[in-house]
Design a protein around this motif. Sequence first.
Motif, PDB file in Angstrom:
ATOM      1  N   LYS A  19       0.871  -1.176   0.000  1.00 26.16           N
ATOM      2  CA  LYS A  19       0.000   0.000   0.000  1.00 26.16           C
ATOM      3  C   LYS A  19       0.908   1.226   0.000  1.00 26.16           C
ATOM      4  O   LYS A  19       1.751   1.380   0.880  1.00 26.16           O
ATOM      5  CB  LYS A  19      -0.901  -0.009   1.232  1.00 26.16           C
ATOM      6  CG  LYS A  19      -1.897   1.100   1.247  1.00 26.16           C
ATOM      7  CD  LYS A  19      -2.800   0.980   2.448  1.00 26.16           C
ATOM      8  CE  LYS A  19      -3.706   2.168   2.544  1.00 26.16           C
ATOM      9  NZ  LYS A  19      -4.508   2.144   3.756  1.00 26.16           N
ATOM     10  N   LEU A  20       0.757   2.082  -0.998  1.00 23.21           N
ATOM     11  CA  LEU A  20       1.586   3.267  -1.156  1.00 23.21           C
ATOM     12  C   LEU A  20       0.716   4.521  -1.161  1.00 23.21           C
ATOM     13  O   LEU A  20      -0.497   4.435  -1.261  1.00 23.21           O
ATOM     14  CB  LEU A  20       2.378   3.193  -2.462  1.00 23.21           C
ATOM     15  CG  LEU A  20       3.286   1.977  -2.645  1.00 23.21           C
ATOM     16  CD1 LEU A  20       3.909   1.990  -4.022  1.00 23.21           C
ATOM     17  CD2 LEU A  20       4.364   1.940  -1.583  1.00 23.21           C
ATOM     18  N   THR A  21       1.363   5.679  -1.088  1.00 24.21           N
ATOM     19  CA  THR A  21       0.667   6.954  -1.207  1.00 24.21           C
ATOM     20  C   THR A  21       1.311   7.739  -2.342  1.00 24.21           C
ATOM     21  O   THR A  21       2.452   8.182  -2.206  1.00 24.21           O
ATOM     22  CB  THR A  21       0.751   7.764   0.100  1.00 24.21           C
ATOM     23  OG1 THR A  21       0.184   6.996   1.151  1.00 24.21           O
ATOM     24  CG2 THR A  21      -0.001   9.074  -0.031  1.00 24.21           C
ATOM     25  N   PRO A  22       0.610   7.909  -3.464  1.00 18.52           N
ATOM     26  CA  PRO A  22       1.165   8.728  -4.549  1.00 18.52           C
ATOM     27  C   PRO A  22       1.246  10.194  -4.131  1.00 18.52           C
ATOM     28  O   PRO A  22       0.390  10.694  -3.407  1.00 18.52           O
ATOM     29  CB  PRO A  22       0.160   8.557  -5.689  1.00 18.52           C
ATOM     30  CG  PRO A  22      -0.641   7.361  -5.337  1.00 18.52           C
ATOM     31  CD  PRO A  22      -0.641   7.278  -3.846  1.00 18.52           C
ATOM     32  N   ASN A  23       2.289  10.868  -4.577  1.00 18.47           N
ATOM     33  CA  ASN A  23       2.502  12.281  -4.293  1.00 18.47           C
ATOM     34  C   ASN A  23       2.511  13.041  -5.611  1.00 18.47           C
ATOM     35  O   ASN A  23       3.234  12.670  -6.536  1.00 18.47           O
ATOM     36  CB  ASN A  23       3.841  12.493  -3.584  1.00 18.47           C
ATOM     37  CG  ASN A  23       3.847  11.911  -2.193  1.00 18.47           C
ATOM     38  OD1 ASN A  23       3.382  12.547  -1.270  1.00 18.47           O
ATOM     39  ND2 ASN A  23       4.354  10.704  -2.040  1.00 18.47           N
ATOM     40  N   LEU A  62       3.847  22.255   0.981  1.00 20.43           N
ATOM     41  CA  LEU A  62       2.787  21.883   1.919  1.00 20.43           C
ATOM     42  C   LEU A  62       1.817  20.962   1.190  1.00 20.43           C
ATOM     43  O   LEU A  62       1.468  21.213   0.038  1.00 20.43           O
ATOM     44  CB  LEU A  62       2.072  23.122   2.450  1.00 20.43           C
ATOM     45  CG  LEU A  62       2.941  24.058   3.294  1.00 20.43           C
ATOM     46  CD1 LEU A  62       2.169  25.323   3.654  1.00 20.43           C
ATOM     47  CD2 LEU A  62       3.434  23.367   4.546  1.00 20.43           C
ATOM     48  N   GLY A  63       1.418  19.892   1.874  1.00 16.12           N
ATOM     49  CA  GLY A  63       0.613  18.876   1.221  1.00 16.12           C
ATOM     50  C   GLY A  63      -0.797  18.773   1.741  1.00 16.12           C
ATOM     51  O   GLY A  63      -1.084  19.057   2.899  1.00 16.12           O
ATOM     52  N   VAL A 136      -1.529  12.541  -2.048  1.00 20.85           N
ATOM     53  CA  VAL A 136      -1.106  13.798  -1.435  1.00 20.85           C
ATOM     54  C   VAL A 136      -0.742  14.765  -2.555  1.00 20.85           C
ATOM     55  O   VAL A 136       0.107  14.465  -3.391  1.00 20.85           O
ATOM     56  CB  VAL A 136       0.083  13.619  -0.470  1.00 20.85           C
ATOM     57  CG1 VAL A 136       0.512  14.965   0.101  1.00 20.85           C
ATOM     58  CG2 VAL A 136      -0.277  12.659   0.653  1.00 20.85           C
ATOM     59  N   VAL A 137      -1.433  15.905  -2.594  1.00 20.49           N
ATOM     60  CA  VAL A 137      -1.174  16.952  -3.578  1.00 20.49           C
ATOM     61  C   VAL A 137      -0.376  18.034  -2.861  1.00 20.49           C
ATOM     62  O   VAL A 137      -0.787  18.521  -1.808  1.00 20.49           O
ATOM     63  CB  VAL A 137      -2.493  17.529  -4.146  1.00 20.49           C
ATOM     64  CG1 VAL A 137      -2.212  18.602  -5.181  1.00 20.49           C
ATOM     65  CG2 VAL A 137      -3.342  16.415  -4.755  1.00 20.49           C
ATOM     66  N   TRP A 138       0.776  18.398  -3.432  1.00 18.75           N
ATOM     67  CA  TRP A 138       1.680  19.359  -2.809  1.00 18.75           C
ATOM     68  C   TRP A 138       1.618  20.700  -3.514  1.00 18.75           C
ATOM     69  O   TRP A 138       1.435  20.767  -4.729  1.00 18.75           O
ATOM     70  CB  TRP A 138       3.118  18.834  -2.855  1.00 18.75           C
ATOM     71  CG  TRP A 138       3.297  17.587  -2.045  1.00 18.75           C
ATOM     72  CD1 TRP A 138       3.141  16.302  -2.477  1.00 18.75           C
ATOM     73  CD2 TRP A 138       3.642  17.504  -0.671  1.00 18.75           C
ATOM     74  NE1 TRP A 138       3.362  15.431  -1.452  1.00 18.75           N
ATOM     75  CE2 TRP A 138       3.681  16.137  -0.331  1.00 18.75           C
ATOM     76  CE3 TRP A 138       3.917  18.454   0.301  1.00 18.75           C
ATOM     77  CZ2 TRP A 138       3.991  15.703   0.950  1.00 18.75           C
ATOM     78  CZ3 TRP A 138       4.236  18.008   1.577  1.00 18.75           C
ATOM     79  CH2 TRP A 138       4.268  16.650   1.890  1.00 18.75           C
ATOM     80  N   PHE A 150      -5.655  19.205  -9.534  1.00 11.99           N
ATOM     81  CA  PHE A 150      -5.546  17.795  -9.167  1.00 11.99           C
ATOM     82  C   PHE A 150      -6.553  17.429  -8.088  1.00 11.99           C
ATOM     83  O   PHE A 150      -7.179  16.367  -8.157  1.00 11.99           O
ATOM     84  CB  PHE A 150      -4.118  17.471  -8.708  1.00 11.99           C
ATOM     85  CG  PHE A 150      -3.116  17.584  -9.818  1.00 11.99           C
ATOM     86  CD1 PHE A 150      -3.081  16.644 -10.835  1.00 11.99           C
ATOM     87  CD2 PHE A 150      -2.232  18.640  -9.866  1.00 11.99           C
ATOM     88  CE1 PHE A 150      -2.176  16.748 -11.871  1.00 11.99           C
ATOM     89  CE2 PHE A 150      -1.313  18.751 -10.887  1.00 11.99           C
ATOM     90  CZ  PHE A 150      -1.287  17.809 -11.903  1.00 11.99           C
ATOM     91  N   VAL A 151      -6.735  18.293  -7.110  1.00 16.58           N
ATOM     92  CA  VAL A 151      -7.727  18.046  -6.057  1.00 16.58           C
ATOM     93  C   VAL A 151      -9.117  17.984  -6.684  1.00 16.58           C
ATOM     94  O   VAL A 151      -9.883  17.042  -6.454  1.00 16.58           O
ATOM     95  CB  VAL A 151      -7.661  19.148  -4.970  1.00 16.58           C
ATOM     96  CG1 VAL A 151      -8.803  19.003  -3.985  1.00 16.58           C
ATOM     97  CG2 VAL A 151      -6.322  19.114  -4.252  1.00 16.58           C
TER      98      VAL A 151
END
Length: 177
Positions: A19-23, A62-63, A136-138, A150-151
């Motif tokens: 399980k990963l979290t794309p950034n 900031l994410g 996570v969108v930075w 993206f959000v």
Amino acid sequence: MLSIQPLVSKSSSPPSIPKLTPNILPCRINHSGPVNASKRYWNVEEDEKSRKMAYFRGRKLLGREVKLTDSYRGVIVCETDRALSQSECPNASGLVAEAATTATSTAEDEEDRDEEEDEVEPIKVLEEVATFDEIVVWGHEQVPGEEDVFVRGVQEWIAFAEAMHSVREKAAEPQAS
């Protein structure tokens, strides 16, 4: 068409899928794939306001976490050279036949359907290598807002998919004219 298959393992036991979290970073990187990033180059922390914070090439980021709903799961896939035939995927031929019979018929439509039946599109296989339930969108020096492309894109895609796959309930009362 595409078919997502579990990762093929050379051992007898099924592979465990991480399980990963794309950034999504606010920059262009000419690389696609995994990176062996050490804590020196990518260290996500929380600031005093409980926001995700990291530094990338000296720039403060900031994410914002964008969670998928419980009815969806994200998958990270890897393209393969494998392909399935229509006979190996029984649902594919049924969908094509159903779509063909529900369309209104004109001479032009029938000619197009004849051409489509002759051209059988192969079903490419994508292997599932990881899953995720959030992205996570930075943003540079600020948390991305609701208007971030993206959000908004993830939220609109989920809303569109839910609307497309939901079943409408018939109205209990007829509408007044």
